[in-house]
Design an enzyme around this catalytic site. Structure first.
Site, short mmCIF file in Angstrom:
data_model
loop_
_atom_site.label_atom_id
_atom_site.label_comp_id
_atom_site.label_asym_id
_atom_site.label_seq_id
_atom_site.Cartn_x
_atom_site.Cartn_y
_atom_site.Cartn_z
N ARG A 136 -69.61 36.58 49.90
CA ARG A 136 -70.89 35.93 50.25
C ARG A 136 -71.66 36.93 51.08
O ARG A 136 -71.22 37.32 52.17
CB ARG A 136 -70.63 34.64 51.03
CG ARG A 136 -71.87 34.04 51.63
CD ARG A 136 -71.69 32.64 52.13
NE ARG A 136 -71.68 31.69 51.03
CZ ARG A 136 -71.81 30.37 51.16
NH1 ARG A 136 -71.94 29.84 52.37
NH2 ARG A 136 -71.79 29.59 50.11
N HIS A 159 -76.49 31.64 43.35
CA HIS A 159 -75.27 30.95 43.80
C HIS A 159 -74.57 30.37 42.56
O HIS A 159 -74.56 29.17 42.33
CB HIS A 159 -75.66 29.83 44.78
CG HIS A 159 -74.55 29.31 45.62
ND1 HIS A 159 -73.25 29.79 45.57
CD2 HIS A 159 -74.52 28.29 46.55
CE1 HIS A 159 -72.50 29.12 46.42
NE2 HIS A 159 -73.24 28.21 47.03
N GLN A 206 -71.83 27.46 42.66
CA GLN A 206 -72.41 26.15 42.99
C GLN A 206 -73.02 25.51 41.75
O GLN A 206 -72.78 24.32 41.47
CB GLN A 206 -73.51 26.33 44.05
CG GLN A 206 -74.22 25.05 44.41
CD GLN A 206 -73.29 24.09 45.15
OE1 GLN A 206 -72.66 24.46 46.12
NE2 GLN A 206 -73.22 22.83 44.69
N ASP A 248 -82.43 21.13 48.07
CA ASP A 248 -81.64 22.08 48.87
C ASP A 248 -82.41 22.25 50.18
O ASP A 248 -83.57 21.83 50.30
CB ASP A 248 -81.54 23.42 48.11
CG ASP A 248 -80.75 24.49 48.86
OD1 ASP A 248 -79.98 24.13 49.78
OD2 ASP A 248 -80.90 25.69 48.53
N CYS A 268 -76.61 20.72 47.10
CA CYS A 268 -75.45 21.63 47.18
C CYS A 268 -74.72 21.50 48.51
O CYS A 268 -73.56 21.89 48.60
CB CYS A 268 -75.91 23.06 46.95
SG CYS A 268 -77.27 23.56 48.02
N ARG A 303 -66.56 22.00 43.23
CA ARG A 303 -66.45 23.42 43.54
C ARG A 303 -65.01 23.88 43.36
O ARG A 303 -64.74 24.95 42.82
CB ARG A 303 -66.90 23.71 44.99
CG ARG A 303 -68.35 23.40 45.33
CD ARG A 303 -69.31 24.33 44.62
NE ARG A 303 -69.02 25.73 44.90
CZ ARG A 303 -69.45 26.40 45.98
NH1 ARG A 303 -70.23 25.81 46.86
NH2 ARG A 303 -69.14 27.67 46.15
N1 NVA Z 1 -80.11 27.90 49.69
C1 NVA Z 1 -79.01 27.66 50.59
C2 NVA Z 1 -77.78 27.30 49.83
C3 NVA Z 1 -76.59 26.98 50.70
C4 NVA Z 1 -75.37 26.60 49.93
C5 NVA Z 1 -78.78 28.89 51.44
O1 NVA Z 1 -78.75 30.01 50.90
O2 NVA Z 1 -78.63 28.74 52.65
N1 CP Z 2 -72.77 24.66 49.01
C1 CP Z 2 -72.17 25.66 49.67
O1 CP Z 2 -72.09 26.79 49.19
O2 CP Z 2 -71.67 25.28 50.87
P1 CP Z 2 -71.13 26.25 52.01
O3 CP Z 2 -72.30 27.04 52.52
O4 CP Z 2 -70.55 25.34 53.04
O5 CP Z 2 -70.09 27.17 51.40
#
Ligand code: NVA
Ligand code: CP
Length: 302
Positions: A99, A126, A129, A222, A261, A289
């Site tokens: 990540r 992502h 997800q 989101d 998500c 997931r």
């Molecule tokens: N768009 C959000 C998704 C989190 C799972 C982010 O990148 O923070």
């Molecule tokens: N939806 C998702 O990726 O959650 P986290 O940021 O908790 O991993």
């Protein structure tokens, strides 16, 4: 083989992953042993609850193991390069889940790793997800072809970009509803448009929330500000007309499901009334997931 973007996989490959995950869900330990003696490194430069835990549990339930790494506790936080990190980890582990911030960082990791790299979120996309989300939609409606997905929130967003890479491949229609002045990511939009033309589905951008949800099977939102962005009061005000609340859900067909998500910024993009309603499938998405990532790990490392 890496898993960086859903645009790099065919409809058949993505569909096989969804179907495999649905089978694995029925019997979570059915593939126990498939990862025996194998280890995943989880390299996370940003916070995570679902992605980290679901990958760790997936590795355990497949008979393998996972090691979590953050910048605070590794040399990455002291300036060791991504290339050297990739080269080193490849000598120990069998796959790397990462990540990161810029999408180029995960491409750099994949370029220098000699083991599969799985994208656990970048600023751009992502993919894990959205695979869990498409699995959740199929679980609810029995199909993806022709399903109408309305996304409300930021137009140039990692969730939207992965939807653009996959939903049209399955023949699902995608409407993105955002404040005026926002536009879709041009690269993701062009890819999505190509898939939509091939499958006969559609991609639409609107600024009218009621218009977006009125024929939607799925109402998805989101956070308005992703982890790499700074929330502001002016930004929040611009997004308020796109909040998914009881009044907006009442404009959608009664069979519509609510998706997010997670994490949910409650009272901002969605209200408690909606997130905790019988139409909400947010915890199914979170659970899925685990199942879809097992299918992805088995495809890449099995
Ligand atoms: N768009 C959000 C998704 C989190 C799972 C982010 O990148 O923070
Ligand atoms: N939806 C998702 O990726 O959650 P986290 O940021 O908790 O991993």
């Amino acid at each position: 083989m890496h898993f960086l973007s859903l645009s790099e996989f065919s409809h058949k490959e993505l569909n096989d992953l969804v179907n495999h995950a649905l089978e694995l869900k029925k019997d979570p330990l059915s593939a126990f042993g498939a990862l025996q003696g194998k280890t995943l490194a989880l390299l996370f430069l940003k916070h995570s609850t679902r992605t980290r835990v679901s990958f760790e549990v997936a590795a355990n339930q497949l008979g393998g193991s996972a090691i979590y790494m953050s910048p605070d506790t590794s040399q990455l936080g002291r300036g060791e390069t991504i290339a050297d990190t990739a080269g080193t980890l490849s000598r120990y582990v069998d796959g790397i889940v990462a990540r990161v911030f810029e999408h180029e960082q995960i491409e750099e990791l994949a370029k220098h790793a000699t083991v599969p790299v799985i994208n656990g979120l970048t600023n751009f996309n992502h993919p894990c997800q959205i695979m869990a989300d498409l699995m959740t939609v199929k679980e609810r409606f029995g199909r993806l072809d022709g399903v109408r997905i309305a996304f409300l929130g930021a137009a140039d967003n990692n969730i939207v970009n992965s939807f653009l890479h996959a939903a049209p491949q399955f023949g699902a229609h995608l409407t993105v509803c955002s404040p005026k002045g926002q536009s879709l990511n041009p690269t993701a939009r062009a890819t999505g448009q190509r898939f939509a033309e091939a499958s006969g589905s559609s991609i639409r951008l609107t600024h009218d929330a009621v218009d977006a949800v009125k024929d939607a099977d799925v109402v998805y939102t989101d956070v308005w500000f992703s982890m790499h962005e700074q929330p502001s009061d002016e930004g929040k005000a611009a997004y308020m007309p796109y909040q998914v609340n009881g009044a907006l859900m009442a404009q959608a067909p009664s069979h519509a499901i609510f998706m997010h998500c997670m994490p949910v910024h409650r009272g901002w993009e969605a209200t408690d009334e909606v997130a905790d309603s019988s139409q909400s499938v947010i915890f199914d998405e979170a659970e899925n997931r685990l199942h879809i990532q097992k299918a992805i790990i088995l495809k890449l490392l099995g």
